[in-house]
Design a protein around this motif. Structure first.
Motif, PDB file in Angstrom:
ATOM      1  N   GLY A  64      -6.374 -28.735 -55.792  1.00 56.99           N
ATOM      2  CA  GLY A  64      -5.180 -27.994 -56.191  1.00 56.99           C
ATOM      3  C   GLY A  64      -5.455 -26.883 -57.194  1.00 56.99           C
ATOM      4  N   TRP A  65      -6.610 -26.233 -57.095  1.00 56.49           N
ATOM      5  CA  TRP A  65      -6.935 -25.139 -58.016  1.00 56.49           C
ATOM      6  C   TRP A  65      -7.472 -23.932 -57.250  1.00 56.49           C
ATOM      7  CZ3 TRP A  65      -5.332 -25.543 -62.875  1.00 56.49           C
ATOM      8  CH2 TRP A  65      -5.126 -26.822 -63.403  1.00 56.49           C
ATOM      9  N   GLY A  66      -7.009 -22.739 -57.667  1.00 56.23           N
ATOM     10  CA  GLY A  66      -7.508 -21.499 -57.063  1.00 56.23           C
ATOM     11  C   GLY A  66      -8.200 -20.658 -58.122  1.00 56.23           C
ATOM     12  N   PRO A  67      -9.332 -20.017 -57.790  1.00 58.81           N
ATOM     13  CA  PRO A  67     -10.056 -19.239 -58.801  1.00 58.81           C
ATOM     14  C   PRO A  67      -9.311 -17.961 -59.181  1.00 58.81           C
ATOM     15  CG  PRO A  67     -11.052 -18.950 -56.650  1.00 58.81           C
ATOM     16  CD  PRO A  67      -9.953 -19.943 -56.465  1.00 58.81           C
ATOM     17  N   VAL A  68      -9.338 -17.637 -60.476  1.00 58.32           N
ATOM     18  CA  VAL A  68      -8.726 -16.384 -60.957  1.00 58.32           C
ATOM     19  C   VAL A  68      -9.832 -15.380 -61.264  1.00 58.32           C
ATOM     20  CG1 VAL A  68      -7.266 -15.340 -62.729  1.00 58.32           C
ATOM     21  CG2 VAL A  68      -6.826 -17.689 -61.976  1.00 58.32           C
ATOM     22  N   ARG A  69     -10.843 -15.821 -62.025  1.00 62.03           N
ATOM     23  CA  ARG A  69     -11.947 -14.915 -62.378  1.00 62.03           C
ATOM     24  C   ARG A  69     -13.157 -15.737 -62.795  1.00 62.03           C
ATOM     25  NH1 ARG A  69     -12.135 -13.942 -68.307  1.00 62.03           N
ATOM     26  NH2 ARG A  69     -10.654 -15.443 -69.136  1.00 62.03           N
ATOM     27  N   ILE A  70     -14.312 -15.091 -62.680  1.00 56.11           N
ATOM     28  CA  ILE A  70     -15.545 -15.693 -63.182  1.00 56.11           C
ATOM     29  C   ILE A  70     -15.659 -15.256 -64.644  1.00 56.11           C
ATOM     30  CG2 ILE A  70     -18.068 -15.819 -62.914  1.00 56.11           C
ATOM     31  CD1 ILE A  70     -17.026 -16.589 -60.268  1.00 56.11           C
ATOM     32  N   VAL A  71     -15.855 -16.194 -65.528  1.00 58.64           N
ATOM     33  CA  VAL A  71     -15.964 -15.863 -66.953  1.00 58.64           C
ATOM     34  C   VAL A  71     -17.440 -15.614 -67.271  1.00 58.64           C
ATOM     35  CG1 VAL A  71     -15.430 -16.636 -69.291  1.00 58.64           C
ATOM     36  CG2 VAL A  71     -14.037 -17.433 -67.367  1.00 58.64           C
ATOM     37  N   THR A  72     -17.716 -14.488 -67.959  1.00 60.28           N
ATOM     38  CA  THR A  72     -19.117 -14.173 -68.292  1.00 60.28           C
ATOM     39  C   THR A  72     -19.265 -13.881 -69.782  1.00 60.28           C
ATOM     40  OG1 THR A  72     -18.729 -11.843 -67.794  1.00 60.28           O
ATOM     41  CG2 THR A  72     -19.660 -13.176 -66.023  1.00 60.28           C
ATOM     42  N   GLU A  73     -20.466 -14.051 -70.245  1.00 62.56           N
ATOM     43  CA  GLU A  73     -20.799 -13.701 -71.627  1.00 62.56           C
ATOM     44  C   GLU A  73     -22.182 -13.077 -71.615  1.00 62.56           C
ATOM     45  OE1 GLU A  73     -18.845 -17.090 -74.196  1.00 62.56           O
ATOM     46  OE2 GLU A  73     -20.849 -16.583 -74.982  1.00 62.56           O
ATOM     47  N   ASN A  74     -22.302 -11.879 -72.175  1.00 68.25           N
ATOM     48  CA  ASN A  74     -23.582 -11.155 -72.178  1.00 68.25           C
ATOM     49  C   ASN A  74     -24.188 -11.075 -70.774  1.00 68.25           C
ATOM     50  OD1 ASN A  74     -23.324 -11.010 -74.979  1.00 68.25           O
ATOM     51  ND2 ASN A  74     -24.362 -13.004 -75.209  1.00 68.25           N
ATOM     52  N   GLY A  75     -23.326 -10.827 -69.795  1.00 73.57           N
ATOM     53  CA  GLY A  75     -23.809 -10.655 -68.417  1.00 73.57           C
ATOM     54  C   GLY A  75     -24.191 -11.952 -67.727  1.00 73.57           C
ATOM     55  N   LYS A  76     -23.903 -13.081 -68.365  1.00 72.05           N
ATOM     56  CA  LYS A  76     -24.253 -14.383 -67.747  1.00 72.05           C
ATOM     57  C   LYS A  76     -22.985 -15.184 -67.466  1.00 72.05           C
ATOM     58  CE  LYS A  76     -27.604 -16.995 -67.825  1.00 72.05           C
ATOM     59  NZ  LYS A  76     -28.224 -18.216 -68.079  1.00 72.05           N
ATOM     60  N   VAL A  77     -22.999 -15.878 -66.362  1.00 74.55           N
ATOM     61  CA  VAL A  77     -21.839 -16.708 -66.013  1.00 74.55           C
ATOM     62  C   VAL A  77     -21.714 -17.855 -67.012  1.00 74.55           C
ATOM     63  CG1 VAL A  77     -20.944 -18.328 -64.291  1.00 74.55           C
ATOM     64  CG2 VAL A  77     -21.988 -16.187 -63.557  1.00 74.55           C
ATOM     65  N   THR A  78     -20.483 -18.041 -67.515  1.00 75.14           N
ATOM     66  CA  THR A  78     -20.275 -19.199 -68.401  1.00 75.14           C
ATOM     67  C   THR A  78     -19.185 -20.126 -67.872  1.00 75.14           C
ATOM     68  OG1 THR A  78     -18.706 -17.940 -69.726  1.00 75.14           O
ATOM     69  CG2 THR A  78     -21.007 -17.992 -70.499  1.00 75.14           C
ATOM     70  N   GLY A  79     -18.434 -19.653 -66.892  1.00 76.74           N
ATOM     71  CA  GLY A  79     -17.389 -20.533 -66.363  1.00 76.74           C
ATOM     72  C   GLY A  79     -16.517 -19.832 -65.337  1.00 76.74           C
ATOM     73  N   VAL A  80     -15.498 -20.556 -64.893  1.00 72.67           N
ATOM     74  CA  VAL A  80     -14.536 -20.009 -63.929  1.00 72.67           C
ATOM     75  C   VAL A  80     -13.135 -20.348 -64.417  1.00 72.67           C
ATOM     76  CG1 VAL A  80     -13.772 -19.982 -61.517  1.00 72.67           C
ATOM     77  CG2 VAL A  80     -16.148 -20.538 -62.044  1.00 72.67           C
ATOM     78  N   GLU A  81     -12.239 -19.344 -64.367  1.00 74.43           N
ATOM     79  CA  GLU A  81     -10.846 -19.636 -64.703  1.00 74.43           C
ATOM     80  C   GLU A  81     -10.097 -19.966 -63.414  1.00 74.43           C
ATOM     81  OE1 GLU A  81      -8.746 -16.591 -66.864  1.00 74.43           O
ATOM     82  OE2 GLU A  81      -6.845 -17.671 -66.670  1.00 74.43           O
ATOM     83  N   PHE A  82      -9.365 -21.063 -63.448  1.00 75.15           N
ATOM     84  CA  PHE A  82      -8.576 -21.484 -62.284  1.00 75.15           C
ATOM     85  C   PHE A  82      -7.095 -21.490 -62.642  1.00 75.15           C
ATOM     86  CE2 PHE A  82     -12.687 -23.466 -61.371  1.00 75.15           C
ATOM     87  CZ  PHE A  82     -12.830 -23.185 -60.025  1.00 75.15           C
ATOM     88  N   ARG A  83      -6.255 -21.331 -61.602  1.00 77.42           N
ATOM     89  CA  ARG A  83      -4.810 -21.542 -61.788  1.00 77.42           C
ATOM     90  C   ARG A  83      -4.360 -22.581 -60.766  1.00 77.42           C
ATOM     91  NH1 ARG A  83      -2.195 -16.165 -58.894  1.00 77.42           N
ATOM     92  NH2 ARG A  83      -3.818 -16.003 -57.348  1.00 77.42           N
ATOM     93  N   LYS A  84      -3.279 -23.252 -61.132  1.00 78.87           N
ATOM     94  CA  LYS A  84      -2.812 -24.370 -60.300  1.00 78.87           C
ATOM     95  C   LYS A  84      -2.284 -23.850 -58.965  1.00 78.87           C
ATOM     96  CE  LYS A  84      -2.246 -28.680 -59.807  1.00 78.87           C
ATOM     97  NZ  LYS A  84      -3.506 -29.373 -59.560  1.00 78.87           N
ATOM     98  N   CYS A  85      -2.706 -24.458 -57.901  1.00 78.44           N
ATOM     99  CA  CYS A  85      -2.187 -24.106 -56.574  1.00 78.44           C
ATOM    100  C   CYS A  85      -1.111 -25.134 -56.222  1.00 78.44           C
ATOM    101  CB  CYS A  85      -3.317 -24.138 -55.550  1.00 78.44           C
ATOM    102  SG  CYS A  85      -2.757 -23.778 -53.888  1.00 78.44           S
ATOM    103  N   VAL A  86       0.118 -24.652 -56.030  1.00 78.76           N
ATOM    104  CA  VAL A  86       1.214 -25.609 -55.812  1.00 78.76           C
ATOM    105  C   VAL A  86       1.454 -25.895 -54.328  1.00 78.76           C
ATOM    106  CG1 VAL A  86       2.425 -25.270 -57.986  1.00 78.76           C
ATOM    107  CG2 VAL A  86       2.878 -23.705 -56.094  1.00 78.76           C
ATOM    108  N   SER A  87       1.108 -24.939 -53.468  1.00 76.92           N
ATOM    109  CA  SER A  87       1.170 -25.225 -52.024  1.00 76.92           C
ATOM    110  C   SER A  87       0.229 -24.273 -51.303  1.00 76.92           C
ATOM    111  CB  SER A  87       2.593 -25.084 -51.483  1.00 76.92           C
ATOM    112  OG  SER A  87       2.954 -23.731 -51.446  1.00 76.92           O
ATOM    113  N   VAL A  88      -0.287 -24.719 -50.174  1.00 77.51           N
ATOM    114  CA  VAL A  88      -1.304 -23.924 -49.475  1.00 77.51           C
ATOM    115  C   VAL A  88      -0.756 -23.292 -48.199  1.00 77.51           C
ATOM    116  CG1 VAL A  88      -3.618 -23.995 -48.440  1.00 77.51           C
ATOM    117  CG2 VAL A  88      -3.081 -25.457 -50.385  1.00 77.51           C
ATOM    118  N   PHE A  89       0.146 -24.014 -47.522  1.00 78.53           N
ATOM    119  CA  PHE A  89       0.635 -23.524 -46.225  1.00 78.53           C
ATOM    120  C   PHE A  89       2.127 -23.217 -46.296  1.00 78.53           C
ATOM    121  CE2 PHE A  89      -2.892 -26.473 -45.520  1.00 78.53           C
ATOM    122  CZ  PHE A  89      -3.780 -25.627 -44.872  1.00 78.53           C
TER     123      PHE A  89
END
Ligand SMILES: Cc1cc2nc3c(=O)[nH]c(=O)nc-3n(C[C@H](O)[C@H](O)[C@H](O)COP(=O)(O)OP(=O)(O)OC[C@H]3O[C@@H](n4cnc5c(N)ncnc54)[C@H](O)[C@@H]3O)c2cc1C
Ligand code: SF4
Length: 327
Positions: A56-81
């Motif tokens: 139940g999560w959809g990606p919003v953005r890849i979080v980076t620091e100094n050009g390196k990946v540090t995480g992913v921001e997700f938002r709640k997906c309430v329905s898919v279809f």
């Protein structure tokens, strides 16, 4: 490590990543657990190998620091279809979270990049860049270009791509033979499955599909998690016999009109009498109960023709000479 996606490919990716040394591998899928496109067996096997699954999560953005990946921001997906079961995800933008990760693998489908391959051709493309082609012959708007496989159908199975390759090859072969039809005798695949909910199956072969024995104990799962070998079990000899004798209840029979001579032998093979021959006429015949007036009419016509001949033939004979007319 974060794997974005909830299909069988995402499962493959996550399990492979864990095997090559990634730790804390977690899959994030838009779908709820019940809606995940991955097959149930694979989900269980992934979990047994300690792959995390966060639904139940959809990606919003890849979080980076100094050009390196540090995480992913997700938002709640309430329905898919949507109400027509079309893919149309809806999100709650207020419910978000950031998941820490060193690596992110997106496993959410493939895009088509034709490059210059189709430049100068008449091949038409759909909005997703998939080619438009005939569903039976695989011919595109450019007569000598045929397409098949994932690029044409979207993601499917290897067997579908192989089948398309075979049909495409038949089309190509016919295309280069002068005067050959691309469509004649081709299997149209307009298979209408039997509505099994509306059938009394008592007395039919109801043996369920056999399942290979798969060990779910922790030691086996952790050994499997370190190996690229297929550690799933196989059928026992008894299961092989049962599976091989099982009626697939496919309900599908296909007769090649160019090969079938209508001998009826095939009707003796299926023990459930699923195959029968039906005589078809080119035009509507006469119902048996209405036969009498038609016969009487034809008998009268015949009598009139014979009587007329009996009158005209002696005259002909007199003029041209010959044997007297006989009934
Ligand atoms: C990770 C993963 C796991 C899968 N697991 C399974 C599974 O377990 N069972 C199953 O049945 N299916 C599985 N599938 C799906 C299956 O792999 C595909 O349905 C199938 O491979 C499609 O075959 P294809 O010939 O259409 O395309 P592909 O197999 O993708 O072949 C396309 C080929 O075209 C080549 N190509 C691309 N562009 C050019 C160009 N410009 N010039 C020349 N060549 C080019 C590519 O290099 C590639 O070799 C899986 C897919 C993935 C990604
Ligand atoms: S044709 Fe007869 S034997 Fe074959 S799958 Fe159908 S019902 Fe079973």
């Amino acid at each position: 490590m974060v794997v974005i996606g909830g299909g069988n490919v995402a499962i493959d990716v996550a399990r492979t990543a864990a095997r090559v040394g990634s730790t804390g591998v977690t899959m994030f899928s838009l779908e709820s657990r019940a809606e995940m496109p991955a097959s149930a067996d694979e989900i269980v096997e992934a979990e047994e190998e300690h792959i995390g699954i966060d639904n139940g999560w959809g990606p919003v953005r890849i979080v980076t620091e100094n050009g390196k990946v540090t995480g992913v921001e997700f938002r709640k997906c309430v329905s898919v279809f949507d109400e027509n079961r079309r893919f149309s995800p809806k999100f709650d933008d207020k419910t978000t979270k950031i998941v820490e990760a060193d690596y992110v693998i997106a496993s959410i489908g493939q895009a088509i990049d034709w490059g210059k391959l189709l430049e100068g051709t008449k091949v038409e493309l759909k909005p997703n860049k998939g080619p438009v082609a005939d569903a039976i012959t695989y011919q595109t708007a450019e007569g000598d270009i045929f397409v098949g496989g994932d690029v044409f159908t979207g993601p499917r199975f290897a067997i579908d791509a192989i089948a398309a390759g075979k049909e495409g090859a038949i089309s190509l072969h016919r295309y280069v033979q002068n005067g050959q039809s691309l469509v004649m005798g081709r299997l149209k695949r307009n298979y209408i499955p039997l509505n099994k909910d509306n059938v009394d199956l008592d007395g039919y072969d109801n043996i369920p599909r056999q399942k290979a024995v798969h060990s779910h104990d922790a030691a086996h799962s952790m050994a499997a998690a370190k190996s690229f070998r297929d550690t799933r079990g196989t059928f026992t000899p008894d299961q092989i016999k049962t599976e091989a004798s099982r009626c697939l209840a496919c309900g599908a029979t296909y007769a090649d009109e160019n090969m079938c001579v209508g001998c009826g032998l095939c009707t003796t093979v299926c023990k459930f009498e699923a195959i029968s021959l039906v005589r078809k006429y080119d035009e509507a015949g006469v119902d048996f109960r209405e036969l009498k007036p038609h016969i009487v009419k034809n008998v009268l016509k015949r009598k009139v023709r014979i009587a007329a001949r009996n009158i005209t033939r002696p005259i002909d004979n007199l003029i041209h000479g010959g044997a007297p007319a006989q009934e």
